[in-house]
Design a protein around this motif. Sequence first.
Motif: not given
Length: 311
Positions: A208-232
């Motif tokens: 999480g500390q390494a991710l702090a400086d990463v810019e997450i862009q707007k989705f062009t296509t959704p993905y399904v996460t392993n954690v909840t098996a739901q669309n993100v």
Amino acid sequence: MSRIAFVFPGQGAQYTGMAKDFYEKFPVSREVFEKASKVSGLNVETLCFEENEILNITEYTQIAMLAAEIAILRAVEKSEITSQVNAGLSLGEYGALVASKVMTEEDAFAIVRKRGILMQEAYPTGGAMSAVLGTDAELIEKICEETEGIVSIANYNCPGQIVITGEEDAVAAAGKALSAAGARRVIPLKVSGPFHCGLLREAGEKLGQALADVEIQKFTTPYVTNVTAQNVTEPEQVKELLIKQVSSPVRWQQCVEQMISDGVDTFIEIGPGRTLTGFLKKINRNVKALHIEKVEDLETVRKEILVNAGE
């Protein structure tokens, strides 16, 4: 018209020579490997293409696998095959994020290099994982809860195949109890750590500390996460999910079922091996399971997609 999902395999599918033919044929694929080497400080081409003793060590496996997957993905995109949703098993989720244009290649390589090191260092000795075949999740969950020590489910892969993880003695004890309770087989896995359990929670927090400086862009296509098996679909959800993913079970079967319920009828596995293709056939035989591992696979899949599109 088919509704397509790109799916990306996780650690364990790696082998020497993976994606080499894409590297040799497609400039966009070659650029991916060059970028991975520059970002990671490793010679990723040598790591992937030449026999060596470190490809199967977690801190090297992860960056190598991701480079191979994205190199193949870029060639797939050049062929104008597109997806409506993306997903990946564990490490493969980073391939899905790049495919969804949520994370740049550079950021993905930097984070995965860090992830591999953190997971390797988190619990270097005394951990284990075993595949449990031929019994249901409820029984496995019950026996894990009743077993002394730390042991839990790491992967819900497909019906009849679940992986348990945790302390070596606890995993062994749970395995014996599961065999006695009727599991067809319990197979110890050759892994370098007890992945996807609470023993790696600190590794996730450091990620999480390494991710702090990463810019997450707007989705062009959704993905399904392993954690909840739901669309993100919301960028602000991504970092927290990637932190949790390190120590949470991989709900792969549920991810696939979610995509099918959303209308996906064609899955294209992008990357080394056919692990996910095999899981798909056990989860639902009514959907099409394709894979692209070699250059010749790309043309085969392209023709298949064009036929389905009526072209």
